[in-house]
Structure formats: structure tokens, C-alpha cells
Design a protein around this motif. Structure first.
Motif, PDB file in Angstrom:
ATOM      1  N   UNK A 195       0.810  -1.215   0.000  1.00 14.18           N
ATOM      2  CA  UNK A 195       0.000   0.000   0.000  1.00 14.18           C
ATOM      3  C   UNK A 195       0.843   1.265   0.000  1.00 14.18           C
ATOM      4  N   UNK A 196       2.111   1.156   0.286  1.00 17.74           N
ATOM      5  CA  UNK A 196       2.987   2.315   0.302  1.00 17.74           C
ATOM      6  C   UNK A 196       4.172   2.086  -0.618  1.00 17.74           C
ATOM      7  N   UNK A 197       5.194   2.943  -0.547  1.00 15.28           N
ATOM      8  CA  UNK A 197       6.387   2.722  -1.374  1.00 15.28           C
ATOM      9  C   UNK A 197       6.983   1.349  -1.063  1.00 15.28           C
ATOM     10  N   UNK A 198       7.408   0.648  -2.108  1.00 16.85           N
ATOM     11  CA  UNK A 198       7.986  -0.674  -1.913  1.00 16.85           C
ATOM     12  C   UNK A 198       9.116  -0.910  -2.910  1.00 16.85           C
ATOM     13  N   UNK A 199      10.003  -1.817  -2.539  1.00 14.48           N
ATOM     14  CA  UNK A 199      11.165  -2.141  -3.361  1.00 14.48           C
ATOM     15  C   UNK A 199      10.915  -3.449  -4.111  1.00 14.48           C
ATOM     16  N   UNK A 200      11.502  -3.567  -5.259  1.00 16.66           N
ATOM     17  CA  UNK A 200      11.458  -4.810  -6.006  1.00 16.66           C
ATOM     18  C   UNK A 200      12.776  -4.932  -6.743  1.00 16.66           C
ATOM     19  N   UNK A 201      13.055  -6.087  -7.292  1.00 20.61           N
ATOM     20  CA  UNK A 201      14.311  -6.289  -8.002  1.00 20.61           C
ATOM     21  C   UNK A 201      15.474  -6.430  -7.040  1.00 20.61           C
ATOM     22  N   UNK A 202      16.658  -6.044  -7.465  1.00 16.19           N
ATOM     23  CA  UNK A 202      17.868  -6.237  -6.675  1.00 16.19           C
ATOM     24  C   UNK A 202      18.254  -5.026  -5.839  1.00 16.19           C
ATOM     25  N   UNK A 203      17.506  -3.992  -5.893  1.00 18.26           N
ATOM     26  CA  UNK A 203      17.817  -2.830  -5.084  1.00 18.26           C
ATOM     27  C   UNK A 203      18.159  -1.629  -5.946  1.00 18.26           C
ATOM     28  N   UNK A 204      18.395  -0.526  -5.296  1.00 18.52           N
ATOM     29  CA  UNK A 204      18.707   0.700  -6.013  1.00 18.52           C
ATOM     30  C   UNK A 204      17.486   1.590  -6.121  1.00 18.52           C
ATOM     31  N   UNK A 205      17.739   2.863  -6.288  1.00 15.76           N
ATOM     32  CA  UNK A 205      16.661   3.850  -6.315  1.00 15.76           C
ATOM     33  C   UNK A 205      15.688   3.628  -7.467  1.00 15.76           C
ATOM     34  N   UNK A 206      16.166   3.041  -8.551  1.00 17.34           N
ATOM     35  CA  UNK A 206      15.285   2.819  -9.700  1.00 17.34           C
ATOM     36  C   UNK A 206      14.301   1.685  -9.455  1.00 17.34           C
ATOM     37  N   UNK A 207      14.490   0.926  -8.387  1.00 17.68           N
ATOM     38  CA  UNK A 207      13.613  -0.199  -8.086  1.00 17.68           C
ATOM     39  C   UNK A 207      12.665   0.101  -6.929  1.00 17.68           C
ATOM     40  N   UNK A 208      12.310   1.349  -6.754  1.00 24.33           N
ATOM     41  CA  UNK A 208      11.339   1.742  -5.740  1.00 24.33           C
ATOM     42  C   UNK A 208      10.078   2.197  -6.469  1.00 24.33           C
ATOM     43  N   UNK A 209       8.975   1.594  -6.080  1.00 27.34           N
ATOM     44  CA  UNK A 209       7.691   1.966  -6.682  1.00 27.34           C
ATOM     45  C   UNK A 209       6.887   2.745  -5.664  1.00 27.34           C
ATOM     46  N   UNK A 210       6.377   3.884  -6.067  1.00 30.43           N
ATOM     47  CA  UNK A 210       5.518   4.696  -5.205  1.00 30.43           C
ATOM     48  C   UNK A 210       4.135   4.728  -5.829  1.00 30.43           C
ATOM     49  N   UNK A 211       3.193   3.968  -5.243  1.00 31.06           N
ATOM     50  CA  UNK A 211       1.858   3.883  -5.837  1.00 31.06           C
ATOM     51  C   UNK A 211       1.097   5.198  -5.727  1.00 31.06           C
ATOM     52  N   UNK A 212       0.206   5.380  -6.684  1.00 33.86           N
ATOM     53  CA  UNK A 212      -0.682   6.546  -6.656  1.00 33.86           C
ATOM     54  C   UNK A 212      -1.761   6.294  -5.608  1.00 33.86           C
ATOM     55  N   UNK A 213      -2.552   7.305  -5.299  1.00 33.70           N
ATOM     56  CA  UNK A 213      -3.634   7.147  -4.324  1.00 33.70           C
ATOM     57  C   UNK A 213      -4.632   6.083  -4.790  1.00 33.70           C
TER      58      UNK A 213
END
Length: 136
Positions: free
Chosen positions: A77-95
Motif C-alpha cells: 500500500x505504500x512505497x515498496x522495493x522490487x528487483x535487486x535494489x537501487x533507487x530505480x527499483x522503488x515503486x511509489x503507488x498513486x492514491x
């Protein structure tokens, strides 16, 4: 000709290249869960703590202790990480995505409660199996 066609599987390498061939379709007999016949059986990932003695009079206990239910999947439901790490692998969902994830998790919880599977671990399953045996 289809038999001359070559396919690659996996990550590569000569061992992952083969001529295509049709996979045999599984039959009902292929999908039957076998009865454990060995004196001991394993549960979990291994190790002596996961070895149990098989009682041939009650094969359903051995079978139930090896069955594993899939963990409950929750949409983040909030920002989450996927993949191997790094700033490009952070997803911030919309409302809208947060709301949909919350609704999905609530529906999943409700389904588990209706199935009676919420919170049932191995011990609960064995107790349930033993209580059924006592009622016969």
C-alpha cells in the motif's frame, strides 16, 4: 518441419538447447497424490527437526503435514522495493493504486476467514485430523 525446430530454455548454454517435441499431456493418474510408504518422511526444507515417523495406519497425517498452503499475498500500500535494489527499483503507488491494494488485501482476508484457513498451522491441521479419526 516442426521436428527440425530448435528451442532454447533457461538462461542459455548448450545444455539448454534442444529440438522441440510435444510434451505429453498429464492424465488423471499423473495428478493423484501418492501415499507415503517410507518409514520416515520430511516436512519443511530438511534437517533432522523436520523428520517424522510415518504411521502406516494413518497416511492422511503424513500427507497433511507435507501440504503447504501458499502464503497470503498482500498488495503493498505504500512505497515498496522490487528487483535487486537501487533507487530505480522503488515503486511509489498513486492514491488510486493504494486504495485498490487496500481493497484487495481486505478481500483476501475475508476469503481466508470464510475458508477457515486463517491461522491454521501444521499443529492445527494434525489436531483436526486426529479429531476426525476419533469420531469414526
Amino acid at each position: 518441419m516442426a521436428s527440425d525446430r530448435v528451442s532454447s530454455y533457461g538462461r542459455g548454454g548448450a545444455g539448454n538447447i534442444t529440438k522441440e517435441h510435444g510434451s505429453p499431456q498429464p492424465t488423471a493418474a499423473d495428478l493423484v497424490t501418492p501415499v507415503l510408504k517410507s518409514e520416515h518422511y520430511t516436512t519443511g526444507r530438511g534437517g533432522t527437526g523436520n523428520m517424522a515417523r510415518n504411521n502406516p495406519n494413518f497416511p492422511e497425517i503424513a500427507r497433511a503435514s507435507q501440504d503447504v498452503e501458499a502464503p497470503l499475498h498482500r498488495e503493498p500500500e505504500g512505497p515498496h522495493h522490487y528487483g535487486r535494489g537501487g533507487a530505480a527499483n522503488v515503486a511509489k503507488p498513486t492514491e488510486e493504486e493504494k486504495r485498490a491494494a487496500h481493497e484487495h488485501s481486505a478481500r483476501s482476508d475475508e476469503t481466508k476467514r470464510e475458508d477457515g484457513a486463517a491461522g491454521k498451522g501444521l499443529v492445527d491441521k494434525v489436531k483436526e485430523g486426529l479429531s476426525k479419526l476419533g469420531k469414526k
